[in-house]
Design a protein around this motif. Structure first.
Motif, PDB file in Angstrom:
ATOM      1  N   ASN A 362     -13.653  11.878  -1.679  1.00  0.00           N
ATOM      2  CA  ASN A 362     -14.065  13.418  -1.738  1.00  0.00           C
ATOM      3  C   ASN A 362     -13.621  13.396  -3.219  1.00  0.00           C
ATOM      4  O   ASN A 362     -14.275  14.494  -3.792  1.00  0.00           O
ATOM      5  N   ASP A 363     -12.664  13.073  -3.844  1.00  0.00           N
ATOM      6  CA  ASP A 363     -12.252  13.289  -5.247  1.00  0.00           C
ATOM      7  C   ASP A 363     -13.713  12.624  -6.237  1.00  0.00           C
ATOM      8  O   ASP A 363     -14.103  13.337  -6.963  1.00  0.00           O
ATOM      9  N   PHE A 364     -14.116  11.589  -5.605  1.00  0.00           N
ATOM     10  CA  PHE A 364     -15.427  10.865  -6.332  1.00  0.00           C
ATOM     11  C   PHE A 364     -16.472  12.119  -5.964  1.00  0.00           C
ATOM     12  O   PHE A 364     -17.256  12.185  -7.222  1.00  0.00           O
ATOM     13  N   LYS A 365     -16.455  12.659  -4.909  1.00  0.00           N
ATOM     14  CA  LYS A 365     -17.891  13.647  -4.662  1.00  0.00           C
ATOM     15  C   LYS A 365     -17.733  14.574  -5.620  1.00  0.00           C
ATOM     16  O   LYS A 365     -18.512  15.337  -6.181  1.00  0.00           O
ATOM     17  N   GLN A 366     -16.463  15.415  -5.839  1.00  0.00           N
ATOM     18  CA  GLN A 366     -16.169  16.449  -6.680  1.00  0.00           C
ATOM     19  C   GLN A 366     -16.611  16.093  -7.957  1.00  0.00           C
ATOM     20  O   GLN A 366     -17.317  16.872  -8.820  1.00  0.00           O
ATOM     21  N   LEU A 367     -16.267  14.838  -8.481  1.00  0.00           N
ATOM     22  CA  LEU A 367     -16.397  14.762  -9.851  1.00  0.00           C
ATOM     23  C   LEU A 367     -17.989  14.299 -10.124  1.00  0.00           C
ATOM     24  O   LEU A 367     -18.599  14.687 -11.334  1.00  0.00           O
TER      25      LEU A 367
END
Length: 367
Positions: A362-367
């Motif tokens: 999810n963090d990667f998706k936000q980035l």
């Protein structure tokens, strides 16, 4: 001579749709088919080979990426298959198998049809009956070649009289019924009168000679039923369904004086649990994680040679992409060199994720 570009052969652009490719081949097939007065067999085969590749999405993709090396240098239909013509018109132009003529157990010519190529023997006594048998070999044996022994039970030349039909120590003499001519004149009565015609002499069966004394083993036939063992050399690169011709290894002639028939051995290649084959290519799949596909990695790929080869997977690799191990495919039958090993990469998406893994994604998706 270098192969022509498949798109150029069919006269279509690289962006052509499957319908455009099919229409282009249909037009060429009608124009070039060997049965037409203005037909051209070589150009027809060339067009068929191009169509066999471009009509198949997977082959076309490899051709666009690697050129002719990515499709084994030829279509899987073979030199005599014309399977593209069958596909469009529903005819029976193809279906011919590949033939390897080993002569007297030595490697010889490759034929385009089962009983074709080279022609049969000339005149004289009729040869013995051709026979066919089947031989199962492994995938590896088909790739690298092997020697196999087969057992046969057939009518062979009589060992006692060496096929003469006469008891050893006795000669053949002139047939008394046809005076050595091998035929007799017979008159047949018809409404238009008598018609004279030559018929085979029933006493000597056309030989013109009869034994002074018939062979005590074969009764004068020159034939003897017995078991045989034959060692067959399977050439490297042979295809599934190919037929190997062993000249004069079939049955003995029905009448003394002729030659033996031929033996045809149909080779059946067993399926491999890891590899498949397409002409000179060996194909296999390798699975990598989505992280390795995204970041790039190196993997060991098992080859048919038995030794793993290191393959670099570049970052950003997509599932279904093909990579080539040059020279690790199938030996080219009757030619030097080998085809390639094509590795299709399957990107694996995890089915279960821990809470931390989900958070990281999810963090990667936000980035």
């Amino acid at each position: 001579m270098a192969k022509r570009d498949y798109y150029e052969i069919l006269g279509v652009d690289k962006s052509a749709s499957q319908d455009e490719i099919k229409k282009a081949f249909r037009k060429l097939a009608v124009k070039l088919h060997p049965d037409r007065p203005e037909g051209d067999e070589e150009k027809f085969k060339e067009a068929n080979e191009a169509y066999e590749v471009l009509k198949d999405d997977a082959k076309r993709k490899r051709y666009d990426q690697f050129g002719h090396a990515g499709v084994g240098g030829a279509s899987s239909g073979g030199a005599g298959g014309f399977s593209g013509y069958e596909d469009i018109f529903g005819g029976a132009a193809g279906g011919q198998g590949v033939h390897v003529d080993l002569g007297d157990l030595g490697l010889g010519d490759i034929f385009g049809s089962f009983f074709g190529g080279g022609g049969r023997r000339g005149g004289g006594p009729r040869p013995g009956r051709d026979i066919q048998t089947k031989l199962d070999i492994s995938f590896e044996d088909a790739v690298f070649g092997v020697e196999k022994q087969i057992r046969l039970n057939l009518d062979d030349i009589c060992e006692h009289c060496k096929g003469k039909g006469a008891e050893p120590g006795h000669d053949l003499k002139k047939c008394p019924d046809c005076d050595g001519q091998g035929q007799q004149m017979r008159v047949t009565q018809t409404p238009f009168g008598g018609i004279q015609q030559a018929v085979v002499c029933p006493t000597c069966e056309g030989r013109g000679q009869v034994p002074e004394k018939k062979c005590t083993v074969c009764g004068g036939s020159g034939r003897q039923r017995r078991d045989q063992k034959l060692t067959i050399k399977i050439p490297a690169g042979i295809s599934d369904g190919a037929n190997i011709r062993l000249k004069e290894r079939g049955e003995a002639p029905q009448r003394p004086g002729g030659v033996k028939g031929d033996l045809y051995v149909q080779v059946n290649v067993k399926a491999h649990k890891q590899f498949t084959r397409e002409g000179e290519l060996i194909l296999s799949d390798e699975t990598v994680s989505m992280v390795d596909a995204a970041l790039g990695t190196e993997i060991n790929v098992q080859t048919v040679d038995g030794e793993p080869q290191l393959l670099k997977i570049p970052s950003g690799t997509q599932s279904g992409e093909d990579f080539r191990l040059k020279g690790y495919g199938v030996p080219r039958l009757g030619r030097k060199g080998r085809g390639d090993h094509i590795v299709r990469v399957i990107v694996e998406t995890p089915k279960k994720l821990s809470r931390k893994q989900k958070q990281l994604l999810n963090d990667f998706k936000q980035l």
